[in-house]
Design a protein around this motif. Structure first.
Motif, PDB file in Angstrom:
ATOM      1  N   MET A  90     -11.941 -17.861  13.733  1.00  0.00           N
ATOM      2  CA  MET A  90     -11.034 -16.829  13.261  1.00  0.00           C
ATOM      3  C   MET A  90      -9.920 -16.607  14.276  1.00  0.00           C
ATOM      4  O   MET A  90     -10.184 -16.428  15.458  1.00  0.00           O
ATOM      5  N   SER A  93      -5.378 -12.990  13.051  1.00  0.00           N
ATOM      6  CA  SER A  93      -5.186 -12.334  11.762  1.00  0.00           C
ATOM      7  C   SER A  93      -6.382 -12.520  10.838  1.00  0.00           C
ATOM      8  O   SER A  93      -6.321 -12.153   9.676  1.00  0.00           O
ATOM      9  N   GLY A  94      -7.477 -13.099  11.347  1.00  0.00           N
ATOM     10  CA  GLY A  94      -8.686 -13.197  10.537  1.00  0.00           C
ATOM     11  C   GLY A  94      -8.792 -14.477   9.732  1.00  0.00           C
ATOM     12  O   GLY A  94      -9.813 -14.747   9.136  1.00  0.00           O
ATOM     13  N   TYR A  95      -7.722 -15.281   9.700  1.00  0.00           N
ATOM     14  CA  TYR A  95      -7.806 -16.559   9.002  1.00  0.00           C
ATOM     15  C   TYR A  95      -8.352 -17.610   9.967  1.00  0.00           C
ATOM     16  O   TYR A  95      -8.237 -17.467  11.180  1.00  0.00           O
ATOM     17  N   LYS A 342       0.106  -7.642  16.251  1.00  0.00           N
ATOM     18  CA  LYS A 342      -0.711  -7.584  15.042  1.00  0.00           C
ATOM     19  C   LYS A 342      -2.038  -6.954  15.365  1.00  0.00           C
ATOM     20  O   LYS A 342      -2.618  -7.214  16.418  1.00  0.00           O
ATOM     21  N   ARG A 368      -2.235   4.860   9.792  1.00  0.00           N
ATOM     22  CA  ARG A 368      -0.913   4.940   9.171  1.00  0.00           C
ATOM     23  C   ARG A 368      -0.833   6.187   8.311  1.00  0.00           C
ATOM     24  O   ARG A 368      -1.788   6.547   7.626  1.00  0.00           O
ATOM     25  N   LEU A 435       7.369  -9.569   3.411  1.00  0.00           N
ATOM     26  CA  LEU A 435       6.894 -10.212   2.183  1.00  0.00           C
ATOM     27  C   LEU A 435       8.052 -10.885   1.453  1.00  0.00           C
ATOM     28  O   LEU A 435       7.972 -12.044   1.053  1.00  0.00           O
TER      29      LEU A 435
ATOM     30  N   THR B 118     -13.695  -4.267   8.636  1.00  0.00           N
ATOM     31  CA  THR B 118     -12.507  -3.586   9.145  1.00  0.00           C
ATOM     32  C   THR B 118     -11.988  -2.656   8.057  1.00  0.00           C
ATOM     33  O   THR B 118     -12.504  -2.645   6.940  1.00  0.00           O
ATOM     34  N   ASP B 121      -5.325   0.092   6.263  1.00  0.00           N
ATOM     35  CA  ASP B 121      -4.652   1.339   5.888  1.00  0.00           C
ATOM     36  C   ASP B 121      -3.173   1.123   5.580  1.00  0.00           C
ATOM     37  O   ASP B 121      -2.390   2.051   5.590  1.00  0.00           O
ATOM     38  N   GLY B 122      -2.814  -0.121   5.307  1.00  0.00           N
ATOM     39  CA  GLY B 122      -1.423  -0.413   5.001  1.00  0.00           C
ATOM     40  C   GLY B 122      -1.099  -0.204   3.530  1.00  0.00           C
ATOM     41  O   GLY B 122      -1.825   0.476   2.815  1.00  0.00           O
ATOM     42  N   VAL B 123       0.003  -0.791   3.112  1.00  0.00           N
ATOM     43  CA  VAL B 123       0.448  -0.654   1.730  1.00  0.00           C
ATOM     44  C   VAL B 123      -0.610  -1.229   0.798  1.00  0.00           C
ATOM     45  O   VAL B 123      -1.140  -2.307   1.032  1.00  0.00           O
ATOM     46  N   THR B 125      -1.146  -3.111  -1.647  1.00  0.00           N
ATOM     47  CA  THR B 125      -0.961  -4.252  -2.535  1.00  0.00           C
ATOM     48  C   THR B 125      -1.596  -5.457  -1.856  1.00  0.00           C
ATOM     49  O   THR B 125      -1.574  -5.579  -0.633  1.00  0.00           O
ATOM     50  N   ALA B 127      -0.619  -8.515  -1.893  1.00  0.00           N
ATOM     51  CA  ALA B 127       0.339  -9.432  -1.267  1.00  0.00           C
ATOM     52  C   ALA B 127       0.588  -9.045   0.186  1.00  0.00           C
ATOM     53  O   ALA B 127       0.587  -9.896   1.079  1.00  0.00           O
ATOM     54  N   ILE B 128       0.777  -7.755   0.451  1.00  0.00           N
ATOM     55  CA  ILE B 128       1.058  -7.315   1.820  1.00  0.00           C
ATOM     56  C   ILE B 128      -0.202  -7.379   2.671  1.00  0.00           C
ATOM     57  O   ILE B 128      -0.165  -7.802   3.824  1.00  0.00           O
ATOM     58  N   ALA B 130      -2.640  -9.482   2.357  1.00  0.00           N
ATOM     59  CA  ALA B 130      -2.941 -10.883   2.656  1.00  0.00           C
ATOM     60  C   ALA B 130      -2.014 -11.443   3.726  1.00  0.00           C
ATOM     61  O   ALA B 130      -2.408 -12.303   4.498  1.00  0.00           O
ATOM     62  N   GLN B 131      -0.767 -10.956   3.782  1.00  0.00           N
ATOM     63  CA  GLN B 131       0.115 -11.467   4.829  1.00  0.00           C
ATOM     64  C   GLN B 131      -0.184 -10.795   6.166  1.00  0.00           C
ATOM     65  O   GLN B 131       0.115 -11.341   7.218  1.00  0.00           O
ATOM     66  N   THR B 132      -0.785  -9.602   6.123  1.00  0.00           N
ATOM     67  CA  THR B 132      -1.133  -8.924   7.366  1.00  0.00           C
ATOM     68  C   THR B 132      -2.378  -9.533   7.997  1.00  0.00           C
ATOM     69  O   THR B 132      -2.390  -9.854   9.163  1.00  0.00           O
ATOM     70  N   TYR B 133      -3.417  -9.660   7.220  1.00  0.00           N
ATOM     71  CA  TYR B 133      -4.636 -10.281   7.731  1.00  0.00           C
ATOM     72  C   TYR B 133      -5.546 -10.676   6.590  1.00  0.00           C
ATOM     73  O   TYR B 133      -5.186 -10.569   5.426  1.00  0.00           O
ATOM     74  N   SER B 134      -6.755 -11.135   6.943  1.00  0.00           N
ATOM     75  CA  SER B 134      -7.611 -11.762   5.943  1.00  0.00           C
ATOM     76  C   SER B 134      -8.349 -10.768   5.053  1.00  0.00           C
ATOM     77  O   SER B 134      -9.022 -11.158   4.123  1.00  0.00           O
ATOM     78  N   ALA B 138     -15.571  -9.852   6.023  1.00  0.00           N
ATOM     79  CA  ALA B 138     -15.587 -11.021   6.901  1.00  0.00           C
ATOM     80  C   ALA B 138     -15.217 -12.297   6.147  1.00  0.00           C
ATOM     81  O   ALA B 138     -14.983 -13.327   6.750  1.00  0.00           O
TER      82      ALA B 138
END
Lengths: 450, 292
Positions: A90, A93-95, A342, A368, A435, B118, B121-123, B125, B127-128, B130-134, B138
């Motif tokens: 990992m 970012s967890g990927y 990140k 947040r 995005l 984990t 607490d972001g947006v 959606t 799409a966002i 998935a781009q932030t993290y997995s 787990a």
């Protein structure tokens, strides 16, 4: 010089509280853990091709993966031991990415690496030799972008370099790794800069340092003689001054053409981070590959905010343990600075060449706020260092109007997060913009291929 | 006074008549000849403007149908075979029938099966996120549960289940337009054959990790053991990258794979309940394996 007249970039920017808690902590070596995981891709560009297989014995500094293409970098073993396996590990970012897991036995360095602390000032004259050595050592930009440095040290045909800009700005709050490095390894950095000058065939270098590090400015100044090709420029404290675009503007007054095409070389500048210059020194003068880097571990609740010299591949957990452990009230652990870093998905992920800092935030601070409606106050517009309209871009992306977003120059965004920081409605502007930017860039590439 | 009034009304009438004549002449001169069949075909189409046919809206699809020499490659997914038969009848072409499909969710990482490690607490959606993290669990492949598929569905046919945090497809409403398939950043949703009487068998997991890691992240994960591949009498299952996949064109719905799957990653739907006897035999293979 007062803050008022000091050089800076002309548009936007913010000044968050800097919280440089670890500024007085000398760099200490971090003990190596039992096993390390070394990614084959720690840089921008093609992942390196492995040269080892599970079961092999490796020495510290041994080449374990070879650069695979023009924009790629070599990877060296940070420890001595046995390669246990190749595993999907990992990342921050967890990927999952492929990494070599090495069981550490000893710390026996590869032959030919000079480990003495003596300063070597005689510089090789041949630019090709310098580039070769830098490439061999697997050096990438240590400011965070991890762009292979040997590519930067060769000026593309049709372009001409005029000045080398050295980035000692460290505008991210909390981080002090570059600050400490300038104070403790100033002489090595200066030799590194001279080597880079020789490689580029240049006669002028400017080190940009923000004015909240007066000790570093004073120290480096004291190492320079009157007619030195290297000069130091104090800069007004302002985020994101460390961004390539902003730094070039602040130091030379020139504007890089808009992204995604524009590079500093288009206006005759080459930008290197101070840590990268130190790595260039190590590579050329000491034959030492890039297998360790300085990382700040900090946070308001961290017991001992510190600057560690850590080997690549050690888990981030070990850094936090060495700084006194994870506080109970922790909400988020950020890899990188608090502005652009990140949030980590797991503390087991290994340190890479791009890890510049680990910042630990309390749950209360890190959470947040709920997003509210945009009140059209225009704060995001006034802080955007690129003159974009973040509120508009975010709204366009939310409504999937990507054509319009492209026309509004969404691809110019440098993701500095000033807009999100300043928004009184706590809107996650950058998330939407990022995005949209990814989608627009993808569409542009597809159009180009046609 | 009355004269002024009369004069005004007359003038207005004259202007009106004059303008009407000019407009009539212009309309005649610049008349756009449109095939009346376009309207006729559009009438038959479902008017959802979903874009599943590959054209921007139903009218564009109708135009494409009329221009084409045959209906091959042109198919209105929400309308289905019935609608296409009508279109073919109108245009005098041969209808090309397709098997009806449906969106299938290939993740069974319910809250129970997949522990959250984990907190996001972001947006809200996918799409966002998935781009932030997995994601919060787990498993780096599974459903994020934030409902981009639900938002994008023009037929109100897919919803996030509050309990499981996974999307559920409404069989009656889903038209297999494929909007959710493209909206899902993790590529979990697939269009598969509806099957006779709605009977389907599929592997409800897309985790490519090795068995141990996959199982650790989610109890219902496909661990790539390959039992189903060996069991399948029709060679319909392939194992690639630690993940089995059932080819719905080859699958004969015998359900033998469902019985042998050790993690329950293979799902069946709309089958009659198994008789008690066969349930005992489902226990059979696993004991046989432990002996061997």
């Amino acid at each position: 010089m007062t803050q008022h007249t000091m050089k800076s970039f002309p548009m936007g920017g913010i000044h968050p509280q800097d919280h440089k808690l670890s500024a007085d902590q000398a760099i200490t070596s971090l003990p190596v853990t039992e096993t390390v995981s070394v990614f084959f891709s720690q840089h921008i560009g093609a992942p390196a091709t492995p040269l080892i297989k599970p079961g092999d014995q490796v020495k510290t500094g041994q080449l374990i993966a070879e650069s695979a293409g023009f924009i790629s970098a070599n990877i060296h073993s940070p420890v001595t031991g046995t390669v246990v396996k190749f595993e999907e590990v990992m990342d921050a970012s967890g990927y999952k990415k492929t990494a070599a897991v090495i069981k550490v036995a000893d710390d026996e360095w590869e032959d030919g690496i000079d480990l003495t602390p003596d300063l070597k000032t005689d510089i090789p004259a041949d630019p090709d030799l310098i580039r070769q050595k830098v490439q061999k050592a697997g050096i990438v930009g240590l400011g965070g972008a991890t762009f292979p440095t040997h590519v930067k040290l060769g000026v593309p045909s049709g372009k001409a370099a005029e000045v080398l800009l050295v980035n000692g700005v460290e505008c991210e709050p909390y981080l002090t790794a570059d600050h400490r490095l300038m104070l403790e390894k100033g002489r090595e950095i200066l030799v590194g800069i001279r080597i880079a000058l020789a490689a580029l065939g240049l006669k002028k270098a400017i080190i940009g340092i923000e004015n909240n590090k007066p000790d570093a400015i004073k120290y480096l100044q004291s190492l320079l003689t009157g007619e030195d090709p290297i000069s130091i420029q104090a800069l007004k404290v302002r985020y994101p001054q460390g961004g390539e675009r902003q730094l070039v503007k602040a130091l030379t007054g020139r504007e890089i053409p808009p992204p995604p095409r524009g590079l500093p070389i288009d206006v005759g500048a080459v930008v290197l981070n101070v840590a990268t210059c130190k790595a260039i020194y190590d590579a050329v003068q000491k034959n030492k590959p890039l297998i360790e880097r300085v990382i700040t571990v900090t946070g308001c609740s961290i017991q001992k905010p510190s600057n560690f010299l850590a080997r690549i591949g050690v888990p981030i957990q070990s850094l936090i343990d060495a700084a006194g452990g994870l506080p109970e009230q922790t909400g988020k652990v950020i890899s990188g600075g608090p502005m652009m870093g990140k949030s980590l998905a797991s503390l087991d992920c290994p340190v890479t060449k791009g890890t510049g800092g680990i910042v630990v935030f309390d749950a209360e601070v890190a959470r947040r706020q709920d997003m509210m409606d945009c009140i059209r106050c225009g704060k995001c517009v006034s802080v955007c260092p690129l003159g974009l309209e973040p509120y508009l871009l975010a709204a366009l992306v939310e409504r999937n109007m990507l054509d319009r977003a492209e026309a509004e120059k969404i691809t110019n965004c440098c993701e500095c997060a000033c807009c999100t920081y300043t928004c009184p409605s706590s809107r996650s502007l950058l998330d939407y913009i990022r995005l949209g930017k990814t989608a627009v860039l993808k569409a542009m590439r597809e159009r180009q291929q046609k | 006074m009355s004269m002024t009034l009369l004069f005004t009304i007359l003038t207005l009438c004259l202007i009106g008549i004059f303008a009407a004549i000019i407009l009539y002449i212009i309309a005649q001169k610049f008349k756009v000849e449109e095939d009346p069949r376009i309207d006729a075909v559009e009438e038959v189409l479902p008017s959802a403007n979903c874009g599943a046919c590959g054209y921007p809206g139903c009218r564009a699809f109708a135009e494409a149908c009329i221009k084409a020499d045959s209906l091959e490659g042109l198919f209105c997914v929400p309308g289905g075979n019935e609608c296409m038969a009508q279109v073919a009848h109108l245009l005098g072409h041969e209808a090309v029938a397709q098997d009806p499909k449906i969106a299938v969710v290939r993740c069974n990482g319910t809250v129970e099966n997949r522990a959250h490690v984990t907190q996001y607490d972001g947006v809200k959606t996918c799409a966002i996120c998935a781009q932030t993290y997995s994601g919060e669990t787990a498993c780096a492949y599974g459903c994020l549960g934030l409902g981009d598929c639900e938002t994008v569905c023009p037929f109100d046919a897919i919803h996030i289940d509050v309990k499981t945090q996974l999307p559920v497809v409404d069989e009656d409403k889903c038209t297999a337009c494929g909007k959710c398939v493209t909206a899902c950043p993790k590529q979990i949703i697939e269009l598969r054959k509806r099957g006779p009487k709605g009977r389907r068998v599929w592997i409800s997991c897309i985790n490519h990790d090795k068995g141990g890691a996959a199982r650790k992240a989610c109890q219902a994960a496909c661990i790539g053991c390959g039992k189903c591949v060996k069991e399948c009498p029709f060679d319909a299952i392939v194992l690639e990258n630690n993940l089995a996949y059932i080819d719905f064109e080859k699958c004969k719905l015998c359900r033998k794979c469902v019985a042998v799957c050790p993690t329950g990653a293979i799902h069946e739907i709309h089958f009659p309940p198994r008789p008690v006897k066969s349930q005992e035999t489902t226990g059979g293979p696993s004991t046989a394996v432990s002996e061997g």
